[in-house]
Write an enzyme that holds these catalytic residues in place. Sequence first.
Site, PDB file in Angstrom:
ATOM      1  CG  HIS A  16      -1.757   0.602   1.649  1.00  0.00           C
ATOM      2  ND1 HIS A  16      -3.211   0.476   1.160  1.00  0.00           N
ATOM      3  CD2 HIS A  16      -2.426   2.669   0.869  1.00  0.00           C
ATOM      4  CE1 HIS A  16      -4.442   1.910   0.720  1.00  0.00           C
ATOM      5  NE2 HIS A  16      -3.196   2.388   0.751  1.00  0.00           N
ATOM      6  CG  HIS A  18      -1.221   6.661  -2.169  1.00  0.00           C
ATOM      7  ND1 HIS A  18      -2.439   6.218  -2.838  1.00  0.00           N
ATOM      8  CD2 HIS A  18      -1.062   5.987  -1.064  1.00  0.00           C
ATOM      9  CE1 HIS A  18      -3.851   5.898  -2.101  1.00  0.00           C
ATOM     10  NE2 HIS A  18      -2.834   5.099  -0.887  1.00  0.00           N
ATOM     11  CG  ASP A  20      -0.954  10.701  -5.523  1.00  0.00           C
ATOM     12  OD1 ASP A  20      -0.683   9.348  -5.441  1.00  0.00           O
ATOM     13  OD2 ASP A  20      -1.999  11.543  -5.913  1.00  0.00           O
ATOM     14  N   GLY A 167      -9.606   7.856  -2.311  1.00  0.00           N
ATOM     15  CA  GLY A 167     -10.340   8.758  -2.217  1.00  0.00           C
ATOM     16  C   GLY A 167     -11.101   9.426  -0.211  1.00  0.00           C
ATOM     17  CG  HIS A 194      -7.450   3.281   0.216  1.00  0.00           C
ATOM     18  ND1 HIS A 194      -7.456   3.133  -0.549  1.00  0.00           N
ATOM     19  CD2 HIS A 194      -7.002   4.171   1.076  1.00  0.00           C
ATOM     20  CE1 HIS A 194      -6.005   3.502  -1.438  1.00  0.00           C
ATOM     21  NE2 HIS A 194      -5.957   4.305   0.283  1.00  0.00           N
ATOM     22  CD  GLU A 197      -7.484   5.703   6.131  1.00  0.00           C
ATOM     23  OE1 GLU A 197      -7.185   6.304   4.807  1.00  0.00           O
ATOM     24  OE2 GLU A 197      -6.151   6.702   6.143  1.00  0.00           O
ATOM     25  CG  ASP A 275      -1.703   5.907   3.322  1.00  0.00           C
ATOM     26  OD1 ASP A 275      -1.852   5.559   1.459  1.00  0.00           O
ATOM     27  OD2 ASP A 275      -2.408   5.263   3.962  1.00  0.00           O
TER      28      ASP A 275
END
Length: 328
Positions: A16, A18, A20, A167, A194, A197, A275
Amino acid sequence: MSDLLNTQAIPKVELHLHLDCSLSFRSVSALISDMTFERYRAEYLAPPKCRDLVDYLGFLAAPQALLQNVRALKIATLDLFRQLEEDGVVYAEIRFAPHLHLAAGLKPQDVVEAVLEGRSEAQRQYSVESRIILCTLRHFDTAMGLEVVKLAKIYQAQGVGGIDLAGDEANYSLDAHIPVFRKARELGIHATAHAGEALGAESVREVVEKLGVRRIGHGVRSIESRAVIDILNERDVHLEVCPSCNIQIDVFDRYEDHPIDRLARQGLSVGVNTDARGPTDLTLSNEYERLREKFGWTPAAFQKANTNALAAAFIDATDRDRIMLRLV
Ligand SMILES: [Zn+2]
């Protein structure tokens, strides 16, 4: 003995992560020549405590603004592999949403190809094995999600391992995404989502039952429901847990409040992830160090988390067996 544990040297699996959210100072400097370290910290790192997930997501504006052309995407991808190699990661799954990189005229397939080119170059320089995960986002519509599925299918043989739903979990329902994940299933494309959370255990049950996923990004608020934990155990669902990121967006107050250790002790398949290496200012070795300090995790506990993660990776049995040899 545990005080001497060198967390960097532990061979790691990270599912996991990202793209960006992983822009290092080195990447940003390569793209903005007069960037200073102070400015990088101010613009690209989020504060240690954000109000919530939406507050945190606001700090992604700067990296996303940079990642709008092929050169930037390739530099960021190549540099992320450098970070992973330095961090002792042997297998990683790197995710991004192609639709977030179209502001300067790229098409979604151009974005995917740029990242895959960066990955190919990285494979010549580093020993980290990898797959790419393409994200649709909560606020995207069904058509955009189906486009992500189509891209995952087209680029499956070039290293795209699956899709994800990311998102704003709290403010957008799952409805638009149910047909997207059904289509992915029909096409044999792996999927994760996701959940659990920003919202509680019911959101975890919802993605398992409505999207049919066998992997969940975070899922940590499952700890609020015995029934949901039972469902996860029965269906052998893997949780991609990212403790420091959860603390940063204030899902839990302090690191010692995080349920990762309790979830693992209840028999769940739990892996450890960053993450976001950028806004969270984190390496996976840092995360392991915190788990060692706060929960007394031993080399055996880390190995279990890594074999759990590899078992849930979006790869075939041959690759899994080969990579497993690097974990022992
Ligand atoms: Zn995430």
